[in-house]
Scaffold this active site. Structure first.
Site, PDB file in Angstrom:
ATOM      1  N   PRO A 136       7.919  -5.436  10.527  1.00 41.05           N
ATOM      2  CA  PRO A 136       8.335  -6.716   9.960  1.00 41.05           C
ATOM      3  C   PRO A 136       7.582  -7.172   8.707  1.00 41.05           C
ATOM      4  O   PRO A 136       8.029  -8.100   8.065  1.00 41.05           O
ATOM      5  CB  PRO A 136       8.074  -7.692  11.108  1.00 41.05           C
ATOM      6  CG  PRO A 136       6.965  -7.077  11.877  1.00 41.05           C
ATOM      7  CD  PRO A 136       7.029  -5.604  11.663  1.00 41.05           C
ATOM      8  N   CYS A 171       0.815  -1.209   0.000  1.00 36.09           N
ATOM      9  CA  CYS A 171       0.000   0.000   0.000  1.00 36.09           C
ATOM     10  C   CYS A 171       0.852   1.264   0.000  1.00 36.09           C
ATOM     11  O   CYS A 171       0.382   2.332  -0.354  1.00 36.09           O
ATOM     12  CB  CYS A 171      -0.931  -0.005   1.193  1.00 36.09           C
ATOM     13  SG  CYS A 171      -2.023  -1.400   1.095  1.00 36.09           S
TER      14      CYS A 171
END
Lengths: 450, 222
Positions: free
Chosen positions: A117, A51
Site C-alpha cells: 500500500p 527506493c
C-alpha cells in the site's frame, strides 16, 4: 497536440546498483522540480522517487526535445554516471501507455510486492510537491486525481491488498483467526530474532494486553522488554509462565527444541484448555512439531507461514488480473477526456447542449399556446437568434485560444461552466475542485459569471 | 396457524411439531444475529430449518383427536421450553460444526474456501458455550414441568415412556457437557463434538420417538 510522457526506471528495468544510487538520491534535499523553470519544452511535470523507482511524468508539445531535457534532469538527479549506461535502464511510455503505467504504479501492480500500500502514499506526496512548485496544470491535475481514484477503485473492488504477504503479518492474521480479539491476550517472546521482533511489533499494534520477554542474555531481555513496555522472565521459568500466556513467539538459536510435547501437554490442564498459539520462527525449530497434536494448541513454524504467504501471493496475482481490467477501462475513459480537450468537440458540445435546451423549452411553451403557423415560426427564429448571440462570444473566445498553450485550461473551464461532459460530468467537477489552484480560479470564474 | 384453530399449541403430531420447531429455530437465529452480527451462521442454521420444514411436509399428516389433556398451560410451558432449548442446541450444533471445520483448517494448515469467511475459533466456542448455558436451564425447566404435569394427570411423574427415557439421556449428555465446560475447562474440539452428539440425541428423542415408537407423547395410547 499535447503529449503525456512518462520516463522512469524501476526494479525491473534497472539493476540493483543503479537503484542503490536512487536510494542515495532519495535522501538528498534537492528536488528536480526546482529546475522546472529551466525546462523549455516541458509544460507540466510530476516527479516520483522511491527506493525502487523513479518516474518523471510530464506533458509537452515537442516530444523529442522534452524527452532529452528530462533525461538530462534524471542524470543530474542520479549524480555522476555515464549517460549511455543510464539510458539503457530507462523506459519511456507515451500518451495512453503512460497513463496506463501510472495507473498500474498507483494500484501497486508494478511494485516488487504486488499490492503493497505504500506506493499510493508516495505518489500523493509527489503530487503535493508538484502542486507546491506549481508544475502541474489541467492535464496532470486531472490525470493524478484520476489515478488516485483508480487506485482506490482497485483496492475496494479487488482483494489485492487483503491477505498477508509477510511472515510477521501472516502470524498476526492467524492469531486473529484463533483468538478473535487480541486485546486481552498475553504474548511471550522467547529469544529475539529480527522476524520475531517484527511480529511482536505487529502484535503490539493489535493492542495485546501484555508482552513478556525471555532471553538467555538478561541485558537483551531487559532492552526488549523496555521497548515493548513489558516484563522479563528468566529463561529457565518459561514453562511456568506458559500457564498465563496465549501467544508464544520463539526465535532462539538453540539446536534442541526448548518446548517439548510433554511440557506443553501437562500445562494445558492448568490453562483450563484455553487455546495456545505457538509461532516458531527459529531454524532449527524451537518447539517440538508434535505439540500441534495437542487439543487447543496451534503450532506454526516458519515453513507453514511461508506456505500461507505463497498462497496469498498467488491470490494477489489473480486479483492483479482483475485489476488490469479496471485499469484498461479507466485508461479508455481518460483518453476520451483528453479528446474533449480539443477546442472543436467542446464547441460542438456547447452548441448541441444549447440547441437541446432551446428545443425542449420551445416545445414546452408551444404546447400550452394555440398559435398560428406564422407566429410559431417567429418564435422559432427568436429563440434561435437568442441562442446564437449568447454563444457567439464564448465560441469566438475558444477559437481564439485554440492556438495557445493555455487552451486546455479554457476548454476545461468551458466544459465545467456549461457542464458539458455528461458521461462523467460529476467527477470532473469534484476532482478538479480538490486541486487548490483550480479551486481558486474556478471561484473567480464563478464570481465573474455572476 | 393450526395452533390458533384448535386452541392449543399445535405440536401434537410430527408435522406440526417440526414446522413449529423450524419457526423457533429461525427466530432464535435472528435474535442471535441481531446481537452478534454473525451472518455466516445463517448459512448453517437455515439449511437445518429447511430440513425440518421439508421433513414436516413429508411426514404423514394424521389429525390427532382433540384431547382435553393438551389444553393445559402446563403443556404449553412444557413444549415451549423444550423446543426453545432444542432450538438453542441446534444453534450450538451449527456453531460446533463451524468450529470443527475452522479448527481443522487451522490445525492442518490447509486453508480452503471457508477459512476467510468463518469467524475466529474463540468466538465460535463462546457462542456455543452461551447457547448451552441458556439452553440447559430451559431444557431442565421443560422436563420438570413435564414430570409435574404427568404427576398431576397420571399420578406418577415417571411412566417409562420411551420419550421420557431418551429425554433424560439427552439431558444427561448436556449435563455432562456443561459440567466439563464449567468445572474441568473443556473447550474447543471435544466440547464441539459433544455438542454435536447431544443434538443428535435431541433428534432421536424428538423424531425417532414420534415416528417409530409408541408412547403417550405420540398420543395413540391413552
Amino acid at each position: 497536440m499535447c503529449r503525456i510522457i512518462l520516463l522512469g526506471m524501476n526494479h525491473k528495468s534497472a539493476p540493483v546498483e543503479i537503484r542503490e544510487q536512487l536510494a542515495v538520491a532519495c535522501q538528498q534535499d534537492s528536488n528536480p522540480l526546482l529546475l522546472f523553470p529551466h525546462l523549455e519544452n516541458v509544460s507540466e511535470l510530476v516527479f516520483l522517487s522511491t527506493c525502487n523507482r523513479v518516474e518523471f511524468l510530464f506533458t509537452c508539445t515537442q516530444a523529442v526535445k522534452a524527452v532529452q531535457e528530462v533525461k538530462a534532469l534524471l542524470r543530474n538527479h542520479l549524480g555522476t554516471m555515464p549517460s549511455t549506461r543510464v539510458d539503457s535502464y530507462i523506459y519511456a511510455h507515451e500518451d495512453m501507455d503512460a497513463v496506463q503505467h501510472l495507473f498500474r504504479v498507483a494500484s501497486s501492480l508494478d511494485s516488487m510486492v504486488i499490492g503493497e500500500p505504500q506506493i499510493l502514499g508516495q505518489l500523493k506526496t509527489a503530487y503535493r510537491q508538484a502542486t507546491e512548485y506549481r508544475t502541474v496544470r489541467v492535464i496532470l491535475n486531472r490525470l493524478l486525481h484520476k489515478t488516485f481514484s483508480v487506485a482506490k477503485r482497485v483496492r475496494s473492488e479487488t482483494c489485492i491488498g487483503s491477505c498477508a504477504v509477510s511472515i510477521s503479518y501472516a502470524a498476526v492474521e492467524l492469531a486473529r483467526k484463533i483468538f478473535g480479539e487480541l486485546r486481552d491476550k498475553r504474548v511471550l517472546l522467547i529469544g529475539a530474532g529480527e522476524m520475531a521482533e517484527l511480529a511482536a511489533e505487529h502484535l503490539m499494534a493489535q493492542g495485546v494486553r501484555q508482552m513478556v520477554v525471555a532471553n538467555r542474555t538478561l541485558q537483551r531481555a531487559i532492552d526488549l522488554a523496555r521497548r515493548y513496555n513489558g516484563e522479563t522472565v528468566p529463561f529457565d521459568h518459561i514453562l511456568d509462565t506458559l500457564k498465563n500466556m496465549d501467544i508464544v513467539l520463539t526465535s532462539t538459536g538453540s539446536t534442541e527444541p526448548i518446548l517439548t510435547f510433554r511440557d506443553v501437554k501437562s500445562r494445558m490442564r492448568e490453562r483450563r484448555n484455553r487455546p495456545l498459539f505457538f509461532i516458531d520462527i527459529a531454524v532449527p525449530r524451537d518447539v517440538d512439531p508434535a505439540v500441534n497434536q495437542i487439543d487447543n494448541v496451534y503450532l506454526y513454524d516458519i515453513d507453514d507461514l511461508q506456505g500461507i504467504i505463497d498462497l496469498n501471493m498467488e491470490e494477489r496475482r489473480k486479483e492483479a488480473e482483475r485489476a488490469e481490467h479496471i485499469i484498461a477501462e479507466e485508461t479508455i475513459k481518460f483518453r476520451n477526456w483528453m479528446a474533449t480537450l480539443d477546442v472543436v468537440p467542446t464547441i460542438i458540445a456547447l452548441r448541441e447542449k444549447a440547441e437541446r435546451i432551446r428545443c425542449n423549452e420551445l416545445q414546452k411553451t408551444l404546447s400550452h399556446l394555440s398559435l398560428e403557423e406564422k407566429d410559431r415560426q417567429a418564435m422559432e427564429v427568436l429563440t434561435q437568434s437568442i441562442v446564437k448571440k449568447l454563444l457567439h462570444d464564448p465560441i469566438l473566445f475558444l477559437k481564439k485560444k485554440a492556438a495557445r498553450d493555455t487552451k486546455d485550461l479554457y476548454v476545461d473551464y468551458t466544459q465545467q461552466l456549461f457542464n458539458l461532459t455528461e458521461r462523467n460530468g460529476s467527477d470532473v467537477s469534484s476532482l478538479t475542485e480538490e486541486a487548490p489552484d483550480d479551486k481558486k480560479e474556478s471561484n473567480i470564474l464563478k464570481t465573474l459569471k455572476k | 396457524m393450526r395452533s390458533a384453530r384448535i386452541g392449543q399449541l399445535a405440536v401434537t403430531n410430527s408435522q406440526e411439531a417440526l414446522s413449529f420447531f423450524a419457526l423457533l429455530l429461525v427466530i432464535t437465529y435472528l435474535i442471535i444475529q441481531l446481537r452478534l452480527q454473525l451472518r455466516i451462521l445463517g448459512s448453517f442454521v437455515s439449511p437445518l430449518a429447511v430440513i425440518f420444514m421439508l421433513a414436516s411436509s413429508l411426514v404423514p399428516d394424521h389429525m390427532v383427536p382433540k384431547s382435553e389433556l393438551f389444553k393445559s398451560g402446563w403443556v404449553t410451558l412444557h413444549v415451549t421450553a423444550l423446543f426453545l432449548a432444542n432450538a438453542l442446541f441446534a444453534v450450538a450444533f451449527s456453531v460446533s460444526i463451524m468450529y470443527l471445520l475452522q479448527e481443522r483448517q487451522i490445525k492442518n494448515k490447509n486453508f480452503g474456501f471457508l477459512y476467510p469467511r468463518l469467524p475466529s475459533l474463540e468466538r465460535l466456542d463462546t457462542i456455543s458455550h452461551y447457547c448451552l448455558l441458556a439452553g440447559f436451564p430451559l431444557m431442565t425447566a421443560g422436563l420438570v414441568t413435564g414430570f409435574a404435569y404427568a404427576a398431576m394427570v397420571w399420578h406418577s411423574p415417571w411412566n417409562w415412556d420411551p420419550k421420557e427415557i431418551l429425554s433424560l439421556i439427552t439431558w444427561l449428555i448436556y449435563a455432562v457437557l456443561l459440567h466439563e465446560r464449567l468445572a474441568v475447562g473443556w473447550r474447543g474440539r471435544k466440547a464441539a463434538w459433544l455438542a454435536i452428539f447431544g443434538f443428535s440425541a435431541v433428534l432421536v428423542t424428538f423424531l425417532g420417538v414420534n415416528l417409530f415408537l409408541k408412547g403417550h407423547h405420540s398420543i395413540t395410547v391413552r
